[in-house]
Design a protein around this motif. Structure first.
Motif, mmCIF file in Angstrom:
data_model
loop_
_atom_site.group_PDB
_atom_site.id
_atom_site.type_symbol
_atom_site.label_atom_id
_atom_site.label_comp_id
_atom_site.label_asym_id
_atom_site.label_seq_id
_atom_site.Cartn_x
_atom_site.Cartn_y
_atom_site.Cartn_z
ATOM 1 N N SER A 184 45.518 22.165 46.672
ATOM 2 C CA SER A 184 46.513 23.049 47.310
ATOM 3 C C SER A 184 47.857 23.043 46.589
ATOM 4 O O SER A 184 48.672 23.935 46.829
ATOM 5 C CB SER A 184 46.714 22.635 48.762
ATOM 6 O OG SER A 184 47.089 21.282 48.813
ATOM 7 N N TYR A 190 36.282 32.988 43.000
ATOM 8 C CA TYR A 190 35.596 32.523 44.205
ATOM 9 C C TYR A 190 34.685 33.615 44.778
ATOM 10 O O TYR A 190 33.633 33.326 45.326
ATOM 11 C CB TYR A 190 36.600 32.074 45.274
ATOM 12 C CG TYR A 190 37.193 30.695 45.032
ATOM 13 C CD1 TYR A 190 36.827 29.928 43.937
ATOM 14 C CD2 TYR A 190 38.125 30.157 45.918
ATOM 15 C CE1 TYR A 190 37.372 28.674 43.721
ATOM 16 C CE2 TYR A 190 38.681 28.893 45.715
ATOM 17 C CZ TYR A 190 38.286 28.160 44.609
ATOM 18 O OH TYR A 190 38.830 26.920 44.409
ATOM 19 N N SER A 193 40.891 35.084 45.403
ATOM 20 C CA SER A 193 40.418 34.597 44.110
ATOM 21 C C SER A 193 39.188 35.377 43.632
ATOM 22 O O SER A 193 38.147 35.396 44.298
ATOM 23 C CB SER A 193 40.082 33.105 44.229
ATOM 24 O OG SER A 193 39.277 32.707 43.159
ATOM 25 N N TRP A 223 28.444 30.458 46.837
ATOM 26 C CA TRP A 223 28.787 29.172 47.451
ATOM 27 C C TRP A 223 27.565 28.567 48.122
ATOM 28 O O TRP A 223 26.807 29.260 48.809
ATOM 29 C CB TRP A 223 29.889 29.356 48.502
ATOM 30 C CG TRP A 223 31.239 29.607 47.908
ATOM 31 C CD1 TRP A 223 31.813 30.827 47.645
ATOM 32 C CD2 TRP A 223 32.193 28.618 47.488
ATOM 33 N NE1 TRP A 223 33.066 30.654 47.087
ATOM 34 C CE2 TRP A 223 33.318 29.310 46.983
ATOM 35 C CE3 TRP A 223 32.205 27.217 47.484
ATOM 36 C CZ2 TRP A 223 34.442 28.643 46.483
ATOM 37 C CZ3 TRP A 223 33.319 26.558 46.989
ATOM 38 C CH2 TRP A 223 34.426 27.267 46.496
ATOM 39 N N ASP A 254 36.308 30.396 54.875
ATOM 40 C CA ASP A 254 37.597 29.710 55.092
ATOM 41 C C ASP A 254 37.390 28.207 55.286
ATOM 42 O O ASP A 254 38.144 27.393 54.750
ATOM 43 C CB ASP A 254 38.335 30.285 56.308
ATOM 44 C CG ASP A 254 39.191 31.488 55.937
ATOM 45 O OD1 ASP A 254 39.158 31.919 54.760
ATOM 46 O OD2 ASP A 254 39.903 31.998 56.828
ATOM 47 N N CYS A 304 42.767 31.532 48.074
ATOM 48 C CA CYS A 304 41.305 31.407 47.912
ATOM 49 C C CYS A 304 40.616 32.737 48.229
ATOM 50 O O CYS A 304 39.703 33.166 47.527
ATOM 51 C CB CYS A 304 40.745 30.326 48.838
ATOM 52 S SG CYS A 304 41.242 28.653 48.424
ATOM 53 N N ARG A 305 41.085 33.391 49.317
ATOM 54 C CA ARG A 305 40.439 34.662 49.709
ATOM 55 C C ARG A 305 40.621 35.719 48.625
ATOM 56 O O ARG A 305 39.783 36.588 48.446
ATOM 57 C CB ARG A 305 41.051 35.189 51.013
ATOM 58 C CG ARG A 305 40.653 34.369 52.228
ATOM 59 C CD ARG A 305 41.407 34.869 53.463
ATOM 60 N NE ARG A 305 41.430 33.887 54.517
ATOM 61 C CZ ARG A 305 42.501 33.584 55.261
ATOM 62 N NH1 ARG A 305 43.661 34.211 55.074
ATOM 63 N NH2 ARG A 305 42.423 32.663 56.195
ATOM 64 N N TYR A 337 47.341 28.485 51.036
ATOM 65 C CA TYR A 337 46.215 28.093 50.180
ATOM 66 C C TYR A 337 44.999 28.988 50.458
ATOM 67 O O TYR A 337 44.347 29.493 49.540
ATOM 68 C CB TYR A 337 45.900 26.623 50.444
ATOM 69 C CG TYR A 337 44.645 26.108 49.789
ATOM 70 C CD1 TYR A 337 44.597 25.866 48.417
ATOM 71 C CD2 TYR A 337 43.509 25.844 50.551
ATOM 72 C CE1 TYR A 337 43.438 25.378 47.820
ATOM 73 C CE2 TYR A 337 42.355 25.350 49.960
ATOM 74 C CZ TYR A 337 42.320 25.125 48.601
ATOM 75 O OH TYR A 337 41.178 24.643 48.016
ATOM 76 N N LEU A 338 44.733 29.228 51.752
ATOM 77 C CA LEU A 338 43.568 30.057 52.107
ATOM 78 C C LEU A 338 43.744 31.492 51.624
ATOM 79 O O LEU A 338 42.784 32.124 51.163
ATOM 80 C CB LEU A 338 43.348 30.042 53.630
ATOM 81 C CG LEU A 338 42.840 28.723 54.219
ATOM 82 C CD1 LEU A 338 42.729 28.827 55.746
ATOM 83 C CD2 LEU A 338 41.494 28.330 53.624
ATOM 84 N N SER A 398 34.085 23.468 41.808
ATOM 85 C CA SER A 398 34.693 23.290 43.128
ATOM 86 C C SER A 398 33.842 22.417 44.052
ATOM 87 O O SER A 398 33.695 22.701 45.241
ATOM 88 C CB SER A 398 34.955 24.653 43.796
ATOM 89 O OG SER A 398 35.764 25.444 42.972
ATOM 90 N N TYR A 432 36.658 26.767 51.884
ATOM 91 C CA TYR A 432 37.874 26.641 51.064
ATOM 92 C C TYR A 432 38.708 25.440 51.519
ATOM 93 O O TYR A 432 39.293 24.727 50.715
ATOM 94 C CB TYR A 432 38.747 27.896 51.163
ATOM 95 C CG TYR A 432 38.097 29.185 50.705
ATOM 96 C CD1 TYR A 432 37.164 29.198 49.675
ATOM 97 C CD2 TYR A 432 38.438 30.407 51.305
ATOM 98 C CE1 TYR A 432 36.577 30.395 49.258
ATOM 99 C CE2 TYR A 432 37.861 31.595 50.886
ATOM 100 C CZ TYR A 432 36.929 31.584 49.872
ATOM 101 O OH TYR A 432 36.363 32.756 49.465
ATOM 102 N N SER A 433 38.741 25.205 52.825
ATOM 103 C CA SER A 433 39.598 24.134 53.357
ATOM 104 C C SER A 433 39.116 22.742 52.936
ATOM 105 O O SER A 433 39.880 21.782 52.945
ATOM 106 C CB SER A 433 39.696 24.222 54.887
ATOM 107 O OG SER A 433 38.508 23.735 55.482
#
Ligand SMILES: CC(C)(COP(=O)(O)OP(=O)(O)OC[C@H]1O[C@@H](n2cnc3c(N)ncnc32)[C@H](O)[C@@H]1OP(=O)(O)O)[C@@H](O)C(=O)NCCC(=O)NCCS
Length: 152
Positions: A23, A41, A38, A46, A12, A35-36, A31-32, A77, A15-16
């Protein structure tokens, strides 16, 4: 300063980092959630750059997807916390990840799709592939036969 793979509980926060850039008007929580969920992702690996025990930048590494050939990787990203930009962190992270991929993971070519002025990536050794938004960093072992990875 060191680069390492991200831990699950850090996602998290990671992602932020790109919230201001990606966003599209969503709230942070909305937005989070995106991302979670995705798939892309979750499919990548990462990496984070850590300075004085704090994460400052992150990026994602892809392989075996997006039409990336055997031995080819993609990064995407790339982001640094807004208040920490212009300190060389993203450049450092890209260079460290590049060293790991070419050093121990037998990478032949590393691709990216640039959403920003390519000069940033050119300075790190990436070369634009004509007629696309794609850039490549290679050790010369890969034949660029015109087939490019799809957008990631
Ligand atoms: C691009 C980004 C990752 C750079 O992070 P950073 O830690 O500040 O990077 P560095 O300090 O290593 O390098 C800074 C360089 O990035 C370049 N840069 C930053 N934003 C840029 C943009 N939108 N377009 C072109 N270049 C950009 C700056 O020109 C700067 O070079 P300069 O020092 O000659 O001015 C950061 O600005 C960011 O997180 N942006 C939002 C997310 C994003 O757009 N990522 C790129 C996706 S392709």
């Amino acid at each position: 300063m060191k680069a390492r793979k991200a831990k699950e509980h850090e996602l998290d926060l990671i992602y932020s980092i790109g919230f201001d850039a990606w966003s599209s008007g969503l709230s942070l929580e909305e937005y989070l959630v995106g991302c979670r969920k995705s798939k892309k992702y979750s499919a990548g690996t990462w990496y984070v750059l850590v300075e004085k025990d704090e994460i400052v930048s992150s990026l994602i590494v892809y392989k075996s997807m997006f039409n990336l050939k055997e031995g080819c990787f993609g990064i995407g990203s790339v982001a640094t916390f807004r208040e920490l930009r212009q300190n060389g962190y993203a450049s450092r992270l890209i260079n460290l990840v590049k060293s790991e991929l070419f050093g121990s993971l037998n990478c032949k070519a590393l691709y990216l799709h640039s959403d920003i002025d390519r000069q940033f990536y050119s300075r790190l050794g990436f070369v634009s592939i004509q007629g696309s938004d794609c850039m490549i960093y290679s050790n010369g072992q890969v034949d660029c036969d015109g087939s490019l990875p799809t957008y990631f």
